[in-house]
Design a protein around this motif. Structure first.
Motif, mmCIF file in Angstrom:
data_model
loop_
_atom_site.group_PDB
_atom_site.id
_atom_site.type_symbol
_atom_site.label_atom_id
_atom_site.label_comp_id
_atom_site.label_asym_id
_atom_site.label_seq_id
_atom_site.Cartn_x
_atom_site.Cartn_y
_atom_site.Cartn_z
ATOM 1 N N ASN A 1 0.807 -1.220 0.000
ATOM 2 C CA ASN A 1 0.000 0.000 0.000
ATOM 3 C C ASN A 1 0.836 1.264 0.000
ATOM 4 O O ASN A 1 0.355 2.312 0.414
ATOM 5 N N ALA A 2 2.059 1.140 -0.435
ATOM 6 C CA ALA A 2 2.882 2.346 -0.506
ATOM 7 C C ALA A 2 2.760 2.942 -1.899
ATOM 8 O O ALA A 2 2.849 2.236 -2.893
ATOM 9 N N ILE A 3 2.547 4.247 -1.932
ATOM 10 C CA ILE A 3 2.546 4.951 -3.217
ATOM 11 C C ILE A 3 3.864 5.698 -3.311
ATOM 12 O O ILE A 3 4.162 6.526 -2.460
ATOM 13 N N TRP A 4 4.626 5.371 -4.337
ATOM 14 C CA TRP A 4 5.888 6.074 -4.549
ATOM 15 C C TRP A 4 5.669 7.161 -5.585
ATOM 16 O O TRP A 4 5.104 6.917 -6.649
ATOM 17 N N ILE A 5 6.103 8.370 -5.259
ATOM 18 C CA ILE A 5 5.958 9.496 -6.176
ATOM 19 C C ILE A 5 7.351 10.041 -6.477
ATOM 20 O O ILE A 5 8.147 10.262 -5.562
ATOM 21 N N ARG A 6 7.614 10.217 -7.732
ATOM 22 C CA ARG A 6 8.906 10.805 -8.122
ATOM 23 C C ARG A 6 8.630 12.127 -8.832
ATOM 24 O O ARG A 6 7.792 12.183 -9.731
ATOM 25 N N PRO B 1 15.877 14.249 -8.495
ATOM 26 C CA PRO B 1 14.446 14.248 -8.202
ATOM 27 C C PRO B 1 14.167 14.152 -6.717
ATOM 28 O O PRO B 1 15.040 13.794 -5.937
ATOM 29 N N SER B 2 12.928 14.482 -6.341
ATOM 30 C CA SER B 2 12.478 14.219 -4.980
ATOM 31 C C SER B 2 11.645 12.952 -5.004
ATOM 32 O O SER B 2 10.976 12.657 -5.992
ATOM 33 N N TYR B 3 11.701 12.213 -3.887
ATOM 34 C CA TYR B 3 10.879 11.025 -3.764
ATOM 35 C C TYR B 3 9.953 11.171 -2.577
ATOM 36 O O TYR B 3 10.345 11.667 -1.524
ATOM 37 N N VAL B 4 8.711 10.713 -2.765
ATOM 38 C CA VAL B 4 7.753 10.709 -1.662
ATOM 39 C C VAL B 4 7.178 9.309 -1.557
ATOM 40 O O VAL B 4 6.829 8.701 -2.570
ATOM 41 N N VAL B 5 7.092 8.802 -0.338
ATOM 42 C CA VAL B 5 6.435 7.515 -0.118
ATOM 43 C C VAL B 5 5.249 7.767 0.794
ATOM 44 O O VAL B 5 5.409 8.296 1.887
ATOM 45 N N TYR B 6 4.059 7.401 0.314
ATOM 46 C CA TYR B 6 2.842 7.714 1.077
ATOM 47 C C TYR B 6 2.027 6.442 1.241
ATOM 48 O O TYR B 6 1.725 5.753 0.269
ATOM 49 N N HIS B 7 1.728 6.131 2.508
ATOM 50 C CA HIS B 7 0.812 5.029 2.782
ATOM 51 C C HIS B 7 -0.545 5.652 3.032
ATOM 52 O O HIS B 7 -0.740 6.331 4.042
ATOM 53 N N SER B 8 -1.482 5.412 2.155
ATOM 54 C CA SER B 8 -2.689 6.243 2.148
ATOM 55 C C SER B 8 -3.541 6.096 3.396
ATOM 56 O O SER B 8 -4.332 6.977 3.691
ATOM 57 N N VAL C 1 3.976 10.885 5.537
ATOM 58 C CA VAL C 1 4.692 10.772 4.270
ATOM 59 C C VAL C 1 6.179 10.779 4.554
ATOM 60 O O VAL C 1 6.662 11.454 5.464
ATOM 61 N N PHE C 2 6.896 10.003 3.768
ATOM 62 C CA PHE C 2 8.345 9.934 3.912
ATOM 63 C C PHE C 2 8.929 10.594 2.674
ATOM 64 O O PHE C 2 8.613 10.208 1.560
ATOM 65 N N ILE C 3 9.749 11.599 2.906
ATOM 66 C CA ILE C 3 10.244 12.381 1.780
ATOM 67 C C ILE C 3 11.758 12.313 1.717
ATOM 68 O O ILE C 3 12.441 12.517 2.725
ATOM 69 N N SER C 4 12.257 12.005 0.526
ATOM 70 C CA SER C 4 13.688 12.128 0.297
ATOM 71 C C SER C 4 13.833 13.282 -0.682
ATOM 72 O O SER C 4 13.604 13.143 -1.876
ATOM 73 N N ALA C 5 14.149 14.424 -0.106
ATOM 74 C CA ALA C 5 14.094 15.631 -0.917
ATOM 75 C C ALA C 5 15.274 15.694 -1.855
ATOM 76 O O ALA C 5 16.342 15.186 -1.565
ATOM 77 N N SER C 6 15.046 16.343 -2.953
ATOM 78 C CA SER C 6 16.167 16.597 -3.839
ATOM 79 C C SER C 6 16.974 17.725 -3.219
ATOM 80 O O SER C 6 16.528 18.394 -2.310
ATOM 81 N N VAL C 7 18.177 17.901 -3.723
ATOM 82 C CA VAL C 7 18.997 18.969 -3.164
ATOM 83 C C VAL C 7 18.439 20.342 -3.529
ATOM 84 O O VAL C 7 18.804 21.346 -2.933
ATOM 85 N N LEU C 8 17.534 20.359 -4.485
ATOM 86 C CA LEU C 8 16.915 21.636 -4.862
ATOM 87 C C LEU C 8 15.811 21.929 -3.856
ATOM 88 O O LEU C 8 14.633 21.747 -4.109
ATOM 89 N N LYS C 9 16.232 22.410 -2.689
ATOM 90 C CA LYS C 9 15.326 22.472 -1.546
ATOM 91 C C LYS C 9 14.183 23.467 -1.712
ATOM 92 O O LYS C 9 13.205 23.402 -0.991
ATOM 93 N N SER C 10 14.329 24.395 -2.644
ATOM 94 C CA SER C 10 13.300 25.429 -2.741
ATOM 95 C C SER C 10 11.957 24.865 -3.170
ATOM 96 O O SER C 10 10.948 25.538 -3.090
ATOM 97 N N ASN C 11 11.956 23.607 -3.636
ATOM 98 C CA ASN C 11 10.697 23.041 -4.086
ATOM 99 C C ASN C 11 9.905 22.365 -2.984
ATOM 100 O O ASN C 11 8.786 21.909 -3.213
#
Lengths: 337, 329
Positions: free
Chosen positions: B128-133, B148-155, B160-170
């Motif tokens: 049930n994990a949704i991975w978003i790139r 890229p940034s990665y988000v893992v969301y268990h609905s 949410v678990f976020i592995s942010a890209s180094v482009l933090k302004s987003n």
């Protein structure tokens, strides 16, 4: 004659009477003379009003300096700085030729400059600081304005006159050495000085006890501008997985705590430092049930300066430069004796 | 095929260890089994990746497919990234049915309304994990596929678990899009970070055996403190004390393997209390501190503090509230 610094301070010579009346050495107040916790008159010296010209000392600030203690230099002549620079330059060139030195590009020469900093001293009995600067100069141009600094080191004595009082004529006492730049250059410069002036360099380690002194003293200094936090970093090494603990306290709160702890005006005692540290440890223990006193204090940092147990300091404010240098000079002298 | 796409695919394949390439390409499913058979996996990786790119060209791969391969790689090698945990908050108690299509639509719409140049890719997994790139660009530049940034969301959870890209302004935009898409109204970062995504999930979903609150009626045997000594003449010193520490540790940490945490931060704003004899600070305002613990394996490290402390003659019992609220007032 190269003085061999003893491993441990156990065989230190008796402090001179003058020093006793001022204070026992940094942190060593369980005096063998029976005097308990004489204080150090550090507060007034640290917050000195006659600060050194900020222009001339700007280069010292905000750099990580590696600390050494240096035994007195034999037959060092202030008038011969140009000669020394030439000799050191030749030495470095020779070592590079032998392939022993750093990988500066083949088209680069190392230019050496020695200068005196008359303002960087505590009293007139101190020797003026001696600055050594190495810069890389492209062989294509001989204009010194295009030199790129690659390494700097300086010898200094700040209120270290107690040591210089006792030494024979031909010796110059500059017990504290600070270097910034590649370790290989430090080794080159150090070995030239050792050979030429028969002195001995030793890395200056800072014990947790001395680090506690530093953080207590510096936390108590008021600054006009917004200060950064008072930080202590501990390491618990002997576990299966090493653990680092970082404990930062809001500078106003740390200062408020220190102000209530420090009772004797113009002086700081070992007891006061112990109480300050115990308070911080107790507050931590209340929340985490960990005895920080059993961990190793490896680094302290305040708005004034930061210090690491491996003997690395960074000074952040010119106003307190003399005070910090005085502490470090004393540490260096203790290591030599 | 776009040159940026083929380069991206080539570099992604190069990252994969040689023995894993075939499996990963099969998981990807973009190349047919027949095409995969034509690949020679016993040559230099450089050459393998070139061949893969060529096959992708035959199939006209686009950035979408390349992004899916990237997700697959990062899902398997998730421990290479640092993950932070965020918690979302709802106002009301209404239970809404989660609709994945609606979620994706709202997420993409929110992001694209602020930034046109993005690549957004979703992949759902069995747990049930949704991975978003999300690959980010600027109004003038195409998205940077390498950061890229990665988000893992268990609905069914608000985490949410976020592995942010180094482009933090987003980050603000990403957080906004998440709450809009999932019908929450607020999101805040928790003070938890680690390379081990599973450990973070264990902690946040309380899947590990930490049991502060429960009292074990059956006392744990004081066993396994030291390996059995063959020679019974050697008696353990302080055996009683060691057993007590072991038992305390078990109660605090549980006997299972610890989740792999690397950092823990705590903000303390409690009153400073001291021994009245010491006659020190007695302010009415809180004593403000920030404490950070860090270690390659933080919980194992803390667990071993107490037994190690025997040697130091000072006993440390560690009580760390790992899950839940990290502001200690």
């Amino acid at each position: 004659m190269a003085e061999e610094a003893p491993e441990d301070g156990g065989t230190r010579t008796l402090p001179s009477l003058r020093r006793l009346s001022r204070a026992l050495p940094f942190g060593r107040t369980h005096g063998r003379l029976g005097a308990s916790s004489s204080g150090r008159p550090v507060v007034s010296a640290l917050c000195s009003q006659e600060s050194v010209d900020p222009q001339k000392t700007a280069f010292l600030l905000r750099k990580a300096w590696t600390l050494y203690s240096v035994t007195p230099l034999y037959r060092f002549r202030r008038a011969r700085l140009r000669d020394y620079a030439r000799l050191l330059s030749a030495f470095i060139a020779a070592e590079r030729h032998r392939g022993l030195a750093v990988a500066v590009g083949a088209e680069m020469d190392i230019a050496v400059r020695l200068s005196s900093l008359a303002e960087l001293r505590g009293t007139d009995l101190d020797q003026a600081a001696l600055l050594v600067q190495l810069s890389s100069r492209s062989r294509a141009s001989s204009r010194s304005s295009e030199d790129k600094p690659v390494w700097s080191g300086w010898f200094c004595s700040m209120f270290g006159d107690d040591l210089s009082e006792n030494i024979p004529e031909d010796f110059t006492s500059l017990p504290l050495f600070l270097s910034h730049g590649a370790e290989s250059y430090t080794a080159l410069v150090g070995s030239w000085f050792q050979k030429t002036f028969d002195c001995c360099f030793r890395r200056l380690a800072i014990s947790p006890q001395n680090l506690s002194w530093m953080v207590a003293m510096w936390a108590g200094c008021g600054l006009d501008t917004a200060a950064s936090a008072v930080e202590l970093v501990f390491s618990v090494p002997r576990l299966a997985q090493p653990l680092d603990i970082f404990y930062a306290i809001h500078p106003e709160d740390a200062k408020a705590l220190w102000d209530t702890v420090q009772k004797t005006p113009g002086e700081i005692t070992q007891e006061e430092v112990d109480v300050f540290m115990d308070c911080l440890y107790a507050h931590f223990h209340r929340h985490f049930k960990i005895h920080l006193s059993a961990a190793k204090l490896v680094k302290v940092s305040t708005a004034i300066a930061s210090a690491h147990c491996d003997g690395i300091v960074k000074i952040l404010h010119s106003q307190y430069l003399p005070g910090v240098l005085m502490l470090l000079t004393e540490l260096a002298i203790s290591q030599i004796q | 095929m776009d040159a940026t796409v083929s380069e991206f695919i080539r570099r992604t394949v190069l990252k994969i260890p040689r023995d894993e390439i075939k499996v990963m390409l099969q998981k990807w499913g973009f190349l047919s089994e027949a095409q995969l058979q034509t690949l020679n996996f016993h040559q230099l990786k450089d050459n393998i990746s070139q061949e893969v790119v060529q096959l992708c060209e035959e199939n006209s791969a686009g950035i979408k497919q390349a992004a899916v391969l990237d997700i697959i790689y990062n899902h398997i090698y998730q421990d290479k990234r640092i993950w932070s945990v965020y918690q979302m908050k709802k106002t009301g108690e209404e239970l809404e049915c989660f609709d994945i299509t609606d979620f994706k639509k709202k997420f993409k719409r929110r992001i694209r309304s602020a930034l046109k140049n993005v690549t957004i890719t979703f992949k759902e997994y069995e747990d049930n994990a949704i991975w978003i790139r999300v690959a980010w660009g600027t109004p003038y530049k195409k998205p940077n596929q390498y950061k890229p940034s990665y988000v893992v969301y268990h609905s069914q959870t608000p985490y949410v678990f976020i592995s942010a890209s180094v482009l933090k302004s987003n980050m603000p935009l990403l957080c906004q899009a998440l709450i809009v898409a999932s019908n929450y109204h607020d999101i805040r970062e928790m003070e938890l970070r680690s390379h081990s995504l599973n450990s973070l999930k264990d902690i946040v979903f309380k899947r590990y055996s930490q049991n502060f609150q429960t009292y074990t009626t059956k006392p744990l045997q004081g066993g396994n403190v030291e390996p059995e000594n063959a020679d019974i003449r050697i008696v353990q010193e302080n055996r009683g004390e060691k057993e007590r520490i072991y038992r305390l540790n078990q109660e605090a940490f549980g006997s299972g393997p610890q989740p792999k945490l690397e950092f823990a931060h705590y903000r303390l704003e409690t009153m400073f209390k001291s021994d009245p004899k010491m006659d020190v600070l007695d302010k009415k305002e809180p004593f403000r501190c920030l404490v950070k613990f860090s270690s390659p394996h933080l919980l194992e490290s803390l667990k071993s503090l107490a037994p190690a402390a025997i040697e130091e003659k000072s006993v440390c019992c560690v009580v760390i509230p790992i899950s839940g609220n990290h502001r200690i007032f």
